[in-house]
Design an enzyme around this catalytic site. Sequence first.
Site, PDB file in Angstrom:
ATOM      1  N   GLY A  12       0.706  -1.235   0.066  1.00 52.03           N
ATOM      2  CA  GLY A  12      -0.021   0.186  -0.063  1.00 52.03           C
ATOM      3  C   GLY A  12       0.693   1.221  -0.181  1.00 52.03           C
ATOM      4  O   GLY A  12       0.631   2.188   0.577  1.00 52.03           O
ATOM      5  N   ARG A  15       0.236   5.755  -1.847  1.00 55.15           N
ATOM      6  CA  ARG A  15      -0.129   7.020  -1.278  1.00 55.15           C
ATOM      7  C   ARG A  15      -0.326   7.041   0.093  1.00 55.15           C
ATOM      8  O   ARG A  15      -0.186   5.957   0.731  1.00 55.15           O
ATOM      9  CB  ARG A  15      -1.553   7.468  -2.135  1.00 55.15           C
ATOM     10  N   GLY A  16      -0.823   8.000   0.870  1.00 58.97           N
ATOM     11  CA  GLY A  16      -1.082   8.236   2.078  1.00 58.97           C
ATOM     12  C   GLY A  16      -0.111   7.703   3.231  1.00 58.97           C
ATOM     13  O   GLY A  16       0.950   8.014   2.749  1.00 58.97           O
ATOM     14  N   ILE A  17      -0.468   6.947   4.074  1.00 56.54           N
ATOM     15  CA  ILE A  17       0.641   6.678   5.080  1.00 56.54           C
ATOM     16  C   ILE A  17       1.663   5.577   4.577  1.00 56.54           C
ATOM     17  O   ILE A  17       2.862   5.948   5.013  1.00 56.54           O
ATOM     18  CB  ILE A  17      -0.085   5.688   6.273  1.00 56.54           C
ATOM     19  N   GLY A  18       1.559   4.728   3.670  1.00 53.31           N
ATOM     20  CA  GLY A  18       2.543   3.956   3.065  1.00 53.31           C
ATOM     21  C   GLY A  18       3.556   4.692   2.435  1.00 53.31           C
ATOM     22  O   GLY A  18       4.812   4.828   2.474  1.00 53.31           O
ATOM     23  N   LYS A  37      -1.523  -1.553  -6.410  1.00 57.03           N
ATOM     24  CA  LYS A  37      -2.450  -2.123  -7.390  1.00 57.03           C
ATOM     25  C   LYS A  37      -2.775  -1.048  -8.453  1.00 57.03           C
ATOM     26  O   LYS A  37      -2.897  -1.288  -9.839  1.00 57.03           O
ATOM     27  CB  LYS A  37      -3.890  -2.435  -6.995  1.00 57.03           C
ATOM     28  N   ASP A  70      -0.947  -7.556  -5.828  1.00 57.29           N
ATOM     29  CA  ASP A  70      -2.389  -7.606  -5.088  1.00 57.29           C
ATOM     30  C   ASP A  70      -1.889  -8.699  -4.304  1.00 57.29           C
ATOM     31  O   ASP A  70      -1.948  -9.903  -4.597  1.00 57.29           O
ATOM     32  CB  ASP A  70      -3.353  -7.940  -6.190  1.00 57.29           C
ATOM     33  N   TYR A 164     -15.265  -5.083   9.698  1.00 56.06           N
ATOM     34  CA  TYR A 164     -13.947  -4.159   9.868  1.00 56.06           C
ATOM     35  C   TYR A 164     -13.335  -4.536  10.903  1.00 56.06           C
ATOM     36  O   TYR A 164     -11.814  -4.699  10.842  1.00 56.06           O
ATOM     37  CB  TYR A 164     -14.218  -2.721   9.580  1.00 56.06           C
ATOM     38  N   LYS A 168      -9.365  -5.717  11.382  1.00 60.58           N
ATOM     39  CA  LYS A 168      -8.172  -5.027  11.856  1.00 60.58           C
ATOM     40  C   LYS A 168      -7.464  -5.832  12.953  1.00 60.58           C
ATOM     41  O   LYS A 168      -6.346  -5.784  13.318  1.00 60.58           O
ATOM     42  CB  LYS A 168      -8.455  -3.511  11.932  1.00 60.58           C
TER      43      LYS A 168
END
Length: 273
Positions: A12, A15-18, A37, A70, A164, A168
Amino acid sequence: MPFNGKKVLITGGSRGIGKAIAMRLAAAGADIAIVGKTAEPHPKLEGTIFTAAEEIAKAGAGNVLPIQGDIRFEDSIEQIVKTTVEKFGGIDILINNASAISLSSTEQTEPKRWDLMHDINVRGTFFMSKACLPALKKSSNAHILNLSPPLQLNPEWFGRFLAYSISKFGMSMVVLGLAEELKSHRIGVNALWPKTTIATAAIQNIVGGDLMVQRSRKPEIVADAAYYILQRPAAECTGNFFIDEDILIQQGISDFSHYAVNPSQKLMPDLFL
């Protein structure tokens, strides 16, 4: 350059945290492999694995390897790990950041949403970790870091978002189990979770839109916390469920205002805390 020569694999990472973690570690000397992906531009998602790789390369002096993959599928996982090891010569750090979210009640949860969350969050995390173990065992300070919450089985979260929450907490159970299983190999396995919501595509598109983003922090706060965790001796730092703010406080950092998307807005606590 505390990560000079370290080989880091991040799921991942587009973008974002990754991506934020990738840029933070790249700036400290690490070689970075990012998995995602998104290879072609998407109308609702920022960037691709290739544009992210360009940004990460500008942030650091090490090598950057974008891998389209993936983690729901074993053949993709095998190819991701094989490609990383062939390119970098090994893996020192695995960051299981890829995740899927659907904040729905039981009656509103479709089987395909359940499968997506559990195939990525739990199954993908487990088998990514498994596939990296031969390389991690050869590292002098190997870490696995999952972006998942502390194992506090509060009925509130299961009652609100059962599917969810199970997924997690499944990621966090992987931390608990692998930390114990891998002690003899001196591999550190830990979890990291934000105290407040983080401005990511999921927050924007799925959870709360622009209003929620304005009440969030930037992904860089999680990246800075990861930066400090991953420098610790792996044999002595394992089985922990860290909160980003707590890690920074331990480092003597008390002013978090620059992490806020909008400092004038009240921050929204993240789920599970």
